[in-house]
Design a protein around this motif. Structure first.
Motif, PDB file in Angstrom:
ATOM      1  N   UNK A 167       9.372  42.188 -39.020  1.00 55.89           N
ATOM      2  CA  UNK A 167      10.253  41.241 -39.712  1.00 55.89           C
ATOM      3  C   UNK A 167      11.726  41.497 -39.396  1.00 55.89           C
ATOM      4  N   UNK A 168      12.479  40.419 -39.178  1.00 60.51           N
ATOM      5  CA  UNK A 168      13.914  40.505 -38.901  1.00 60.51           C
ATOM      6  C   UNK A 168      14.656  39.579 -39.864  1.00 60.51           C
ATOM      7  N   UNK A 191       8.167  41.531 -45.467  1.00 65.13           N
ATOM      8  CA  UNK A 191       7.250  42.642 -45.204  1.00 65.13           C
ATOM      9  C   UNK A 191       5.850  42.321 -45.688  1.00 65.13           C
ATOM     10  N   UNK A 192       5.751  41.708 -46.853  1.00 65.25           N
ATOM     11  CA  UNK A 192       4.437  41.322 -47.395  1.00 65.25           C
ATOM     12  C   UNK A 192       3.788  40.278 -46.496  1.00 65.25           C
ATOM     13  N   UNK A 193       4.582  39.325 -46.036  1.00 64.16           N
ATOM     14  CA  UNK A 193       4.068  38.287 -45.150  1.00 64.16           C
ATOM     15  C   UNK A 193       3.574  38.899 -43.841  1.00 64.16           C
ATOM     16  N   UNK A 227      -0.915  39.829 -39.556  1.00 68.57           N
ATOM     17  CA  UNK A 227      -0.744  40.690 -38.381  1.00 68.57           C
ATOM     18  C   UNK A 227      -1.289  39.961 -37.157  1.00 68.57           C
ATOM     19  N   UNK A 228      -0.411  39.246 -36.465  1.00 72.62           N
ATOM     20  CA  UNK A 228      -0.824  38.443 -35.327  1.00 72.62           C
ATOM     21  C   UNK A 228      -0.363  39.063 -34.018  1.00 72.62           C
ATOM     22  N   UNK A 272      11.024  47.064 -40.421  1.00 72.51           N
ATOM     23  CA  UNK A 272      11.787  45.825 -40.567  1.00 72.51           C
ATOM     24  C   UNK A 272      13.211  46.055 -40.082  1.00 72.51           C
ATOM     25  N   UNK A 273      13.871  44.953 -39.721  1.00 74.33           N
ATOM     26  CA  UNK A 273      15.215  45.011 -39.165  1.00 74.33           C
ATOM     27  C   UNK A 273      16.142  44.096 -39.952  1.00 74.33           C
TER      28      UNK A 273
END
Length: 231
Positions: free
Chosen positions: A74-75, A116-118, A123-124, A48-49
């Motif tokens: 995720x950002x 992160x959970x999303x 995972x697309x 993640x960022x």
């Protein structure tokens, strides 16, 4: 361990966020410029960022756009800006969430956990069909089909899951444990090096020279990653 890259030119902000997230069990990398951020992202396994918009060289928007061309990690954007147009623009170019300074570290952690959970639940791929080297390799996620120079390759279910995980996040380094969690049943109790065997078999099917792979790269001491950019 999830690794978070914190990008902010304010030392106090970087250190405060890094210290708090380390206390919550995250691995931390930091950068104070956009160029440094892209370099770290390309060489480390970042999950993640956390990205400030106001950077001294590349803007946060430019960094976000660059990463979004090759990854869906995720950002969360951080900024002193609080105008609606700035927020909407950040979300439009690919940010998952947006916080204005000053902010609560506790709230930032909660939002990080959420994105992160999303991401793990959703995972697309970057597109339903991805192609590399002018059609040399094509992956059709909708139909779970892989073609090498137009010829369909027969993959085992595990090989498909390993390849799918890698290709959906091109450029991201996956540890063996991460690939096992994405590819095997929850009850798997084997040796993590089993992933090496599946990668070896994938290279035989997808690479012209399996010993010098173009697509599935080994990152020594860390795991594997897929060639970064479809073409």
């Amino acid at each position: 361990m999830k690794n978070v890259l914190i990008v902010d030119d304010e030392k106090m902000t970087r250190e405060a966020v890094a210290s708090y997230l380390e206390s919550k069990g995250y691995g931390i990398f930091t950068a104070e410029t956009g160029k440094e951020a892209l370099k770290v992202f390309g060489s480390r396994n970042i999950s993640a960022l956390i990205l400030d918009l106001m950077l001294p060289d590349l803007s946060g928007e430019e960094v976000c756009k660059s990463i979004r061309r090759q990854s869906r990690i995720p950002i969360i954007m951080l900024t002193a800006k609080n105008m609606e147009d700035d927020i909407l623009n950040g979300l439009h170019i690919g940010a998952d969430d947006y916080m204005t300074k000053p902010f609560s570290l506790k709230e930032l952690h909660a939002r990080l956990e959420t994105v992160l959970r999303r991401a793990s639940d959703d995972l697309k791929p970057l597109a339903e069909i991805l192609s590399w080297n002018q059609g040399d390799l094509t992956i059709d996620f909708a139909h779970m089909e892989v073609k090498k120079r137009g010829k369909t390759e027969a993959l085992t279910p595990i090989e498909w899951k390993v390849l799918s995980a890698l290709a959906k996040y091109p450029g991201k380094i996956f540890s063996r444990d991460e690939l096992i969690s994405l590819s095997f049943d929850m009850g798997f109790d084997g040796y993590d090096r089993v992933i090496d065997t599946h990668v070896k078999n994938l290279r035989k099917k997808l690479e012209d020279d399996p010993k010098n792979p173009v697509y599935i790269h080994t990152v020594h001491g860390m795991g594997y990653r897929f060639r970064s950019k479809p073409s």
